[in-house]
Motif scaffolding. Structure first.
Motif, PDB file in Angstrom:
ATOM      1  N   GLN A  95       4.945 -23.847   3.488  1.00 55.18           N
ATOM      2  CA  GLN A  95       3.575 -23.541   3.890  1.00 55.18           C
ATOM      3  C   GLN A  95       3.562 -22.644   5.128  1.00 55.18           C
ATOM      4  O   GLN A  95       2.810 -21.668   5.180  1.00 55.18           O
ATOM      5  CB  GLN A  95       2.803 -24.839   4.151  1.00 55.18           C
ATOM      6  N   GLU A  96       4.395 -22.936   6.118  1.00 58.15           N
ATOM      7  CA  GLU A  96       4.489 -22.091   7.319  1.00 58.15           C
ATOM      8  C   GLU A  96       4.906 -20.674   6.955  1.00 58.15           C
ATOM      9  O   GLU A  96       4.371 -19.705   7.503  1.00 58.15           O
ATOM     10  CB  GLU A  96       5.509 -22.677   8.299  1.00 58.15           C
ATOM     11  N   HIS A  97       5.866 -20.565   6.037  1.00 57.80           N
ATOM     12  CA  HIS A  97       6.367 -19.253   5.602  1.00 57.80           C
ATOM     13  C   HIS A  97       5.236 -18.434   4.969  1.00 57.80           C
ATOM     14  O   HIS A  97       5.071 -17.250   5.283  1.00 57.80           O
ATOM     15  CB  HIS A  97       7.518 -19.460   4.614  1.00 57.80           C
ATOM     16  N   ILE A  98       4.462 -19.054   4.113  1.00 56.93           N
ATOM     17  CA  ILE A  98       3.357 -18.346   3.461  1.00 56.93           C
ATOM     18  C   ILE A  98       2.277 -17.989   4.480  1.00 56.93           C
ATOM     19  O   ILE A  98       1.796 -16.859   4.522  1.00 56.93           O
ATOM     20  CB  ILE A  98       2.771 -19.187   2.304  1.00 56.93           C
ATOM     21  N   SER A 156      10.173   8.005  -5.837  1.00 59.79           N
ATOM     22  CA  SER A 156       9.449   8.153  -4.574  1.00 59.79           C
ATOM     23  C   SER A 156       8.240   7.218  -4.478  1.00 59.79           C
ATOM     24  O   SER A 156       7.640   7.094  -3.410  1.00 59.79           O
ATOM     25  CB  SER A 156       9.015   9.605  -4.362  1.00 59.79           C
ATOM     26  N   LYS A 157       7.915   6.522  -5.546  1.00 55.25           N
ATOM     27  CA  LYS A 157       6.814   5.558  -5.517  1.00 55.25           C
ATOM     28  C   LYS A 157       7.281   4.175  -5.046  1.00 55.25           C
ATOM     29  O   LYS A 157       6.539   3.204  -5.130  1.00 55.25           O
ATOM     30  CB  LYS A 157       6.158   5.450  -6.890  1.00 55.25           C
ATOM     31  N   TYR A 158       8.498   4.124  -4.493  1.00 51.88           N
ATOM     32  CA  TYR A 158       9.020   2.832  -4.036  1.00 51.88           C
ATOM     33  C   TYR A 158       8.152   2.218  -2.938  1.00 51.88           C
ATOM     34  O   TYR A 158       8.064   0.999  -2.816  1.00 51.88           O
ATOM     35  CB  TYR A 158      10.471   2.957  -3.566  1.00 51.88           C
ATOM     36  N   ASN A 159       7.501   3.070  -2.140  1.00 51.76           N
ATOM     37  CA  ASN A 159       6.637   2.539  -1.071  1.00 51.76           C
ATOM     38  C   ASN A 159       5.471   1.737  -1.638  1.00 51.76           C
ATOM     39  O   ASN A 159       5.022   0.775  -1.015  1.00 51.76           O
ATOM     40  CB  ASN A 159       6.111   3.667  -0.184  1.00 51.76           C
ATOM     41  N   ALA A 160       4.981   2.124  -2.800  1.00 50.08           N
ATOM     42  CA  ALA A 160       3.883   1.373  -3.425  1.00 50.08           C
ATOM     43  C   ALA A 160       4.362  -0.029  -3.821  1.00 50.08           C
ATOM     44  O   ALA A 160       3.615  -0.999  -3.692  1.00 50.08           O
ATOM     45  CB  ALA A 160       3.353   2.112  -4.639  1.00 50.08           C
ATOM     46  N   ILE A 161       5.601  -0.115  -4.291  1.00 43.81           N
ATOM     47  CA  ILE A 161       6.158  -1.433  -4.626  1.00 43.81           C
ATOM     48  C   ILE A 161       6.317  -2.250  -3.352  1.00 43.81           C
ATOM     49  O   ILE A 161       5.960  -3.422  -3.310  1.00 43.81           O
ATOM     50  CB  ILE A 161       7.495  -1.290  -5.384  1.00 43.81           C
ATOM     51  N   PHE A 162       6.833  -1.622  -2.306  1.00 38.88           N
ATOM     52  CA  PHE A 162       6.977  -2.332  -1.037  1.00 38.88           C
ATOM     53  C   PHE A 162       5.620  -2.794  -0.517  1.00 38.88           C
ATOM     54  O   PHE A 162       5.464  -3.947  -0.104  1.00 38.88           O
ATOM     55  CB  PHE A 162       7.681  -1.451  -0.002  1.00 38.88           C
ATOM     56  N   ASP A 163       4.622  -1.914  -0.544  1.00 39.15           N
ATOM     57  CA  ASP A 163       3.281  -2.276  -0.060  1.00 39.15           C
ATOM     58  C   ASP A 163       2.687  -3.438  -0.855  1.00 39.15           C
ATOM     59  O   ASP A 163       2.037  -4.310  -0.290  1.00 39.15           O
ATOM     60  CB  ASP A 163       2.337  -1.071  -0.114  1.00 39.15           C
ATOM     61  N   ALA A 164       2.917  -3.458  -2.161  1.00 41.15           N
ATOM     62  CA  ALA A 164       2.380  -4.526  -3.014  1.00 41.15           C
ATOM     63  C   ALA A 164       3.105  -5.853  -2.788  1.00 41.15           C
ATOM     64  O   ALA A 164       2.606  -6.906  -3.181  1.00 41.15           O
ATOM     65  CB  ALA A 164       2.479  -4.131  -4.480  1.00 41.15           C
ATOM     66  N   ASN A 165       4.264  -5.787  -2.146  1.00 40.52           N
ATOM     67  CA  ASN A 165       5.089  -6.977  -1.933  1.00 40.52           C
ATOM     68  C   ASN A 165       5.400  -7.209  -0.461  1.00 40.52           C
ATOM     69  O   ASN A 165       6.353  -7.891  -0.121  1.00 40.52           O
ATOM     70  CB  ASN A 165       6.399  -6.841  -2.718  1.00 40.52           C
ATOM     71  N   ARG A 166       4.608  -6.626   0.413  1.00 39.88           N
ATOM     72  CA  ARG A 166       4.894  -6.667   1.854  1.00 39.88           C
ATOM     73  C   ARG A 166       5.096  -8.093   2.370  1.00 39.88           C
ATOM     74  O   ARG A 166       5.916  -8.329   3.239  1.00 39.88           O
ATOM     75  CB  ARG A 166       3.775  -5.980   2.623  1.00 39.88           C
ATOM     76  N   GLU A 167       4.382  -9.042   1.823  1.00 39.28           N
ATOM     77  CA  GLU A 167       4.544 -10.428   2.244  1.00 39.28           C
ATOM     78  C   GLU A 167       5.807 -11.056   1.656  1.00 39.28           C
ATOM     79  O   GLU A 167       6.327 -12.020   2.200  1.00 39.28           O
ATOM     80  CB  GLU A 167       3.328 -11.264   1.832  1.00 39.28           C
TER      81      GLU A 167
END
Length: 152
Positions: free
Chosen positions: A29-32, A120-131
């Protein structure tokens, strides 16, 4: 392996194998909550490798992120979210998105090439998974992530 199933022997180490379930739940829970994916009144229970998430997500994507964050913790093999809601309604996930299990040798660039035909769209994957992914250079085999369909 569906969204709610995970490899229990890999992932971010949040708690010890011998920690009591209450302590395991508190650590997940703390992690989330630390990443705050958008789930209010979050409650997590852990029993025998199964994490149960309760709370009200602001969006289907927020609930998916909470599920992935819990499931990508070492020791968690399944996540249940049947009692979670999205904006006060019965939970529905963003069915357009795909989920990907990172394989040995993968990079976000390679995953973007597979998913979109353009690394080059890897940033979109990172942004969608930033958490879920704290650093785009630190992903690990077995980690499960979202692949946004909006870029296809």
């Amino acid at each position: 392996m569906g969204l709610f199933d995970f490899a229990a022997n890999i992932g971010k180490k949040l708690f010890g194998r011998d920690d009591p379930p209450e302590q395991q739940a508190a650590k997940v829970q703390e992690h989330i909550q630390a990443a705050n994916p958008g789930v209010d009144n979050l409650q997590v229970e852990v029993s025998n490798g199964v994490a149960t998430i309760k709370g009200d997500a602001k969006s289907p994507e927020a609930l998916e992120k909470a599920i992935l964050m819990a499931g990508n913790a070492m020791g968690i093999q399944e996540v249940k979210a049947a009692e979670a809601t999205v904006a006060g309604q019965a939970a529905q996930l963003a069915t357009d998105d795909e989920f990907y299990i990172i394989e040995k040798g993968d990079t976000l660039w390679k995953i973007a090439e597979k998913a979109y035909g353009n690394g080059s769209k890897y940033n979109a994957i990172f942004d969608a998974n930033r958490e879920v992914i704290e650093d785009p250079d630190k992903i690990f085999p077995g980690q499960k992530i979202r692949i946004p369909s909006s870029l296809k």
